[in-house]
Write a protein that holds these residues in place. Structure first.
Motif, short mmCIF file in Angstrom:
data_model
loop_
_atom_site.label_atom_id
_atom_site.label_comp_id
_atom_site.label_asym_id
_atom_site.label_seq_id
_atom_site.Cartn_x
_atom_site.Cartn_y
_atom_site.Cartn_z
N LEU A 4 -9.74 79.23 53.57
CA LEU A 4 -10.10 78.21 52.59
C LEU A 4 -10.78 77.03 53.27
CD1 LEU A 4 -9.71 77.35 49.56
CD2 LEU A 4 -7.81 75.97 50.41
N LYS A 5 -11.84 76.53 52.64
CA LYS A 5 -12.53 75.34 53.13
C LYS A 5 -12.68 74.37 51.96
CE LYS A 5 -16.71 73.64 55.25
NZ LYS A 5 -18.07 73.92 55.68
N ILE A 6 -12.32 73.12 52.18
CA ILE A 6 -12.55 72.06 51.19
C ILE A 6 -13.71 71.24 51.70
CG2 ILE A 6 -11.59 70.04 50.03
CD1 ILE A 6 -8.82 71.37 50.30
N ARG A 7 -14.76 71.14 50.88
CA ARG A 7 -15.98 70.46 51.30
C ARG A 7 -16.56 69.66 50.14
NH1 ARG A 7 -20.10 72.84 48.63
NH2 ARG A 7 -20.13 75.09 48.36
N ALA A 8 -17.49 68.78 50.47
CA ALA A 8 -18.19 68.03 49.44
C ALA A 8 -19.01 69.00 48.58
CB ALA A 8 -19.11 66.99 50.07
N ALA A 9 -19.01 68.75 47.29
CA ALA A 9 -19.79 69.58 46.36
C ALA A 9 -21.27 69.24 46.50
CB ALA A 9 -19.33 69.34 44.93
N GLY A 10 -22.08 70.24 46.28
CA GLY A 10 -23.53 70.07 46.22
C GLY A 10 -24.01 70.33 44.81
N PRO A 38 -26.68 66.96 31.70
CA PRO A 38 -25.86 65.75 31.85
C PRO A 38 -25.00 65.78 33.12
CG PRO A 38 -25.04 67.10 30.03
CD PRO A 38 -26.32 67.71 30.49
N TYR A 39 -24.63 66.96 33.56
CA TYR A 39 -23.83 67.08 34.78
C TYR A 39 -24.69 66.78 36.02
CZ TYR A 39 -20.69 69.36 31.52
OH TYR A 39 -19.89 69.63 30.44
N ARG A 40 -25.96 67.18 35.97
CA ARG A 40 -26.86 66.85 37.09
C ARG A 40 -27.05 65.34 37.20
NH1 ARG A 40 -29.85 71.30 34.97
NH2 ARG A 40 -29.46 73.14 36.23
N ALA A 41 -27.22 64.68 36.06
CA ALA A 41 -27.36 63.22 36.07
C ALA A 41 -26.09 62.55 36.60
CB ALA A 41 -27.69 62.71 34.66
N ALA A 42 -24.94 63.04 36.18
CA ALA A 42 -23.67 62.48 36.66
C ALA A 42 -23.51 62.75 38.15
CB ALA A 42 -22.51 63.08 35.88
N PHE A 43 -23.88 63.94 38.60
CA PHE A 43 -23.78 64.27 40.02
C PHE A 43 -24.62 63.31 40.84
CE2 PHE A 43 -25.06 66.29 43.90
CZ PHE A 43 -23.87 66.78 44.40
N GLN A 44 -25.80 62.99 40.37
CA GLN A 44 -26.67 62.06 41.11
C GLN A 44 -26.00 60.70 41.25
OE1 GLN A 44 -29.48 62.88 42.70
NE2 GLN A 44 -29.46 60.81 43.54
N LEU A 46 -22.78 60.09 41.23
CA LEU A 46 -21.68 60.27 42.18
C LEU A 46 -22.19 60.31 43.62
CD1 LEU A 46 -19.61 63.00 40.30
CD2 LEU A 46 -18.99 60.60 40.58
N ALA A 47 -23.27 61.04 43.83
CA ALA A 47 -23.82 61.19 45.18
C ALA A 47 -24.30 59.87 45.76
CB ALA A 47 -24.97 62.21 45.16
N PRO A 50 -20.70 55.73 47.61
CA PRO A 50 -19.87 56.17 48.73
C PRO A 50 -18.37 56.21 48.42
CG PRO A 50 -20.63 53.93 49.09
CD PRO A 50 -21.34 54.44 47.85
N ASN A 51 -17.95 55.65 47.31
CA ASN A 51 -16.54 55.68 46.93
C ASN A 51 -16.18 56.89 46.07
OD1 ASN A 51 -15.66 53.33 48.27
ND2 ASN A 51 -16.67 52.09 46.72
N GLN A 52 -17.14 57.74 45.82
CA GLN A 52 -16.93 58.94 45.00
C GLN A 52 -16.97 60.17 45.88
OE1 GLN A 52 -16.11 58.67 41.86
NE2 GLN A 52 -16.56 56.48 41.76
N HIS A 53 -15.98 61.04 45.71
CA HIS A 53 -15.91 62.26 46.51
C HIS A 53 -15.66 63.43 45.56
CE1 HIS A 53 -15.61 59.61 49.99
NE2 HIS A 53 -14.76 58.91 49.25
N LEU A 54 -16.70 64.14 45.21
CA LEU A 54 -16.58 65.35 44.40
C LEU A 54 -16.45 66.51 45.37
CD1 LEU A 54 -16.55 66.72 41.63
CD2 LEU A 54 -19.05 66.88 41.81
N MET A 55 -15.31 67.18 45.33
CA MET A 55 -15.00 68.20 46.32
C MET A 55 -14.84 69.57 45.67
SD MET A 55 -14.98 66.05 48.76
CE MET A 55 -14.52 67.13 50.12
N VAL A 56 -15.09 70.59 46.46
CA VAL A 56 -14.83 71.96 46.03
C VAL A 56 -14.02 72.67 47.11
CG1 VAL A 56 -16.81 72.23 44.49
CG2 VAL A 56 -17.06 72.77 46.92
N ALA A 57 -13.19 73.59 46.67
CA ALA A 57 -12.48 74.49 47.57
C ALA A 57 -13.21 75.82 47.53
CB ALA A 57 -11.03 74.65 47.12
#
Length: 150
Positions: A4-10, A38-44, A46-47, A50-57
């Motif tokens: 398992l790897k937990i990393r920043a989402a792309g 709308p998720y792409r706009a929100a992701f931008q 977040l990216a 620097p206080n936002q960390h969207l992570m994936v496992a």
């Protein structure tokens, strides 16, 4: 769980993240996996913060979990910094495997690393199983939450 790897989402992870957000009775009514705009706009947004960390496992190349960690500097509690855990989702195939515990532990460890004095989260009032899960991890149901839809 050594694989398992937990990393920043792309941005390329969005379709899998949104599918997990939609894969429960509450998410099914509020998420739109067929329209990622709308998720792409929100992701931008977040990216860029620097206080936002969207992570994936990720396990064997497949996204199996996600969460968002927000770090909030503040004045209360003698100028404490807190973190907020949101959008915790575990792929249906992985529920009960310990992955949720591992992801929350990552969030707690990262919060410590960022000098947070408090980790907080909210959970919908209907999610009794989630409440028990968070309590087993040491979280305390200490407040009543309120929302105002805009």
């Amino acid at each position: 769980m050594s694989d398992l790897k937990i990393r920043a989402a792309g941005v390329d992870d969005l379709s899998e993240i949104v599918a997990m957000l939609a894969d429960d009775p509450l998410g099914a009514g509020r998420e739109s996996p067929d329209d990622l705009a709308p998720y792409r706009a929100a992701f931008q947004r977040l990216a860029e913060d620097p206080n936002q960390h969207l992570m994936v496992a990720v396990r064997t190349g497949r996204i199996v979990g996600t969460l968002q960690l927000t770090v909030i500097p503040g004045l209360s509690r003698r100028g404490s910094t807190r973190s907020v855990v949101e959008g915790v989702r575990i792929h249906a195939d992985e529920r009960g495997s310990g992955l949720g515990t591992r992801m929350i532990q990552w969030a707690v460890d990262e919060s410590r690393r960022q000098d947070c004095q408090l980790v907080q989260l909210t959970s919908d009032a209907t999610r009794a199983d989630a409440h028990h899960f968070y309590e087993r991890l040491g979280f305390v149901a200490s407040h009543v939450g309120f929302k105002l839809a805009l």
